[in-house]
Design an enzyme around this catalytic site. Sequence first.
Site, mmCIF file in Angstrom:
data_model
loop_
_atom_site.group_PDB
_atom_site.id
_atom_site.type_symbol
_atom_site.label_atom_id
_atom_site.label_comp_id
_atom_site.label_asym_id
_atom_site.label_seq_id
_atom_site.Cartn_x
_atom_site.Cartn_y
_atom_site.Cartn_z
ATOM 1 N N ASN A 157 0.741 -1.297 0.103
ATOM 2 C CA ASN A 157 0.063 -0.034 -0.101
ATOM 3 C C ASN A 157 0.789 1.311 -0.075
ATOM 4 O OD1 ASN A 157 -3.171 -0.308 0.052
ATOM 5 N ND2 ASN A 157 -2.339 -1.754 1.483
ATOM 6 N N HIS B 186 -8.250 -1.090 5.871
ATOM 7 C CA HIS B 186 -8.373 -2.360 6.332
ATOM 8 C C HIS B 186 -9.111 -3.219 5.469
ATOM 9 C CE1 HIS B 186 -9.595 -5.141 9.498
ATOM 10 N NE2 HIS B 186 -10.385 -5.622 9.324
ATOM 11 N N ASP C 61 -10.401 -0.334 14.309
ATOM 12 C CA ASP C 61 -10.961 -0.929 12.979
ATOM 13 C C ASP C 61 -12.651 -0.221 12.991
ATOM 14 O OD1 ASP C 61 -8.936 -1.883 12.081
ATOM 15 O OD2 ASP C 61 -9.519 -4.108 12.641
ATOM 16 N N GLU D 101 -7.510 -2.299 -2.750
ATOM 17 C CA GLU D 101 -6.711 -1.418 -1.638
ATOM 18 C C GLU D 101 -5.730 -0.152 -2.271
ATOM 19 O OE1 GLU D 101 -4.884 -3.049 1.871
ATOM 20 O OE2 GLU D 101 -6.167 -4.978 1.541
ATOM 21 N N ASN E 156 -6.472 4.800 7.994
ATOM 22 C CA ASN E 156 -6.170 3.477 7.969
ATOM 23 C C ASN E 156 -6.915 2.777 7.062
ATOM 24 O OD1 ASN E 156 -5.081 1.192 9.001
ATOM 25 N ND2 ASN E 156 -7.100 0.443 10.016
ATOM 26 N N GLU F 144 -12.203 3.509 18.767
ATOM 27 C CA GLU F 144 -12.658 2.240 18.400
ATOM 28 C C GLU F 144 -11.641 1.360 17.373
ATOM 29 O OE1 GLU F 144 -16.640 -0.258 17.076
ATOM 30 O OE2 GLU F 144 -16.794 1.895 17.336
ATOM 31 N N MET G 109 0.354 -3.294 11.885
ATOM 32 C CA MET G 109 -0.228 -4.025 12.571
ATOM 33 C C MET G 109 -0.276 -3.909 14.184
ATOM 34 S SD MET G 109 -1.534 -5.321 10.048
ATOM 35 C CE MET G 109 -2.574 -6.849 10.336
ATOM 36 N N ILE H 219 -2.120 -1.957 17.874
ATOM 37 C CA ILE H 219 -3.437 -1.197 18.286
ATOM 38 C C ILE H 219 -2.783 -0.339 18.776
ATOM 39 C CG2 ILE H 219 -5.033 -1.604 20.150
ATOM 40 C CD1 ILE H 219 -5.378 -4.415 19.531
ATOM 41 N N LEU H 220 -3.372 0.862 18.814
ATOM 42 C CA LEU H 220 -2.742 2.236 19.105
ATOM 43 C C LEU H 220 -3.705 2.732 20.539
ATOM 44 C CD1 LEU H 220 -2.738 3.739 15.729
ATOM 45 C CD2 LEU H 220 -0.777 3.327 16.998
HETATM 46 C C1 GAR Z 1 -3.290 -4.733 3.979
HETATM 47 O O1 GAR Z 1 -4.133 -5.772 3.098
HETATM 48 C C2 GAR Z 1 -3.956 -3.987 4.661
HETATM 49 O O2 GAR Z 1 -5.243 -3.629 4.465
HETATM 50 C C3 GAR Z 1 -3.898 -4.623 6.234
HETATM 51 O O3 GAR Z 1 -2.550 -5.326 6.136
HETATM 52 C C4 GAR Z 1 -2.172 -5.538 4.456
HETATM 53 C C5 GAR Z 1 -0.833 -4.673 4.550
HETATM 54 O O4 GAR Z 1 -0.311 -4.983 3.136
HETATM 55 N N1 GAR Z 1 -4.034 -4.052 7.282
HETATM 56 C C6 GAR Z 1 -4.721 -4.454 8.438
HETATM 57 O O5 GAR Z 1 -5.174 -5.568 8.540
HETATM 58 C C7 GAR Z 1 -4.920 -3.468 9.417
HETATM 59 N N2 GAR Z 1 -6.039 -3.755 10.289
HETATM 60 P P1 GAR Z 1 1.054 -4.147 2.857
HETATM 61 O O6 GAR Z 1 1.872 -4.129 3.704
HETATM 62 O O7 GAR Z 1 1.349 -4.970 1.288
HETATM 63 O O8 GAR Z 1 0.379 -2.813 2.528
#
Ligand code: GAR
Length: 209
Positions: free
Chosen positions: A18, A113, A149, A178, A111, A147, A94, A96-97
């Site tokens: 991303n 998700h 997500d 994404e 963010n 909260e 990844m 929790i803040l």
């Molecule tokens: C992505 O799918 C993102 O949506 C997810 O982690 C992946 C990271 O991929 N995020 C979460 O699950 C947050 N709750 P990337 O490092 O290739 O961007």
Amino acid sequence: MSTKLLPIVVLISGRGSNFLAILEQAQTGKLPVDIRAVIGNNPQAQGLFYAQQAGINTHILDHRQYKQRQIFDRELIKIIDIYTPDLVVLAGFMRILTLEFVQHYIGKLMNIHPSLLPKFPGLNTHQRALKAKVYEHGATVHFVTEEVDGGPIILQAKVPVYKNDTPEILANRVLEKEHKIYPQAILAFAKKEIYLKDGQVIRTTPLVK
Ligand code: GAR
């Protein structure tokens, strides 16, 4: 593009695809952002390597060195604030803040998700979507509030779910989306087409998908 560059800091934990999608859009002038730093909580995060290659400041703040979440988050704030970002972009971060962290950046923390929130917050979203036999799945960009997500939704993209999908196949289908909606949401924020007010997303123009 005449819009002033939006200063951003990106937080990652792993692969960084991303982040790369955002970087690519920034480099081609489609996204008016100045990526001032990429910060990873995991020294192995592949995305940090890409950031270095692109000449972007990187920092590693290894959460395993911190016994308390609050102390880790305070250190993270210190590093982020060196770069005075107008937006902090969580891109596969990844962690929790703490409330303190979230409140420090309220309205400036986004963010992505991998599910159609409020469905499937948390981990293993693709496995859970398949298990629940949903016929559509997707991704959500949202402002981060207290909260997990659960913050106000900026943009979602749907994908179909097929009979023979595996979590990996479905994850890749979602990931493609994404990479489109995250830069799009950031662009809308940069252009002040969206902002957070009293816990709600205010839109000044419709978002075109
Ligand atoms: C992505 O799918 C993102 O949506 C997810 O982690 C992946 C990271 O991929 N995020 C979460 O699950 C947050 N709750 P990337 O490092 O290739 O961007």
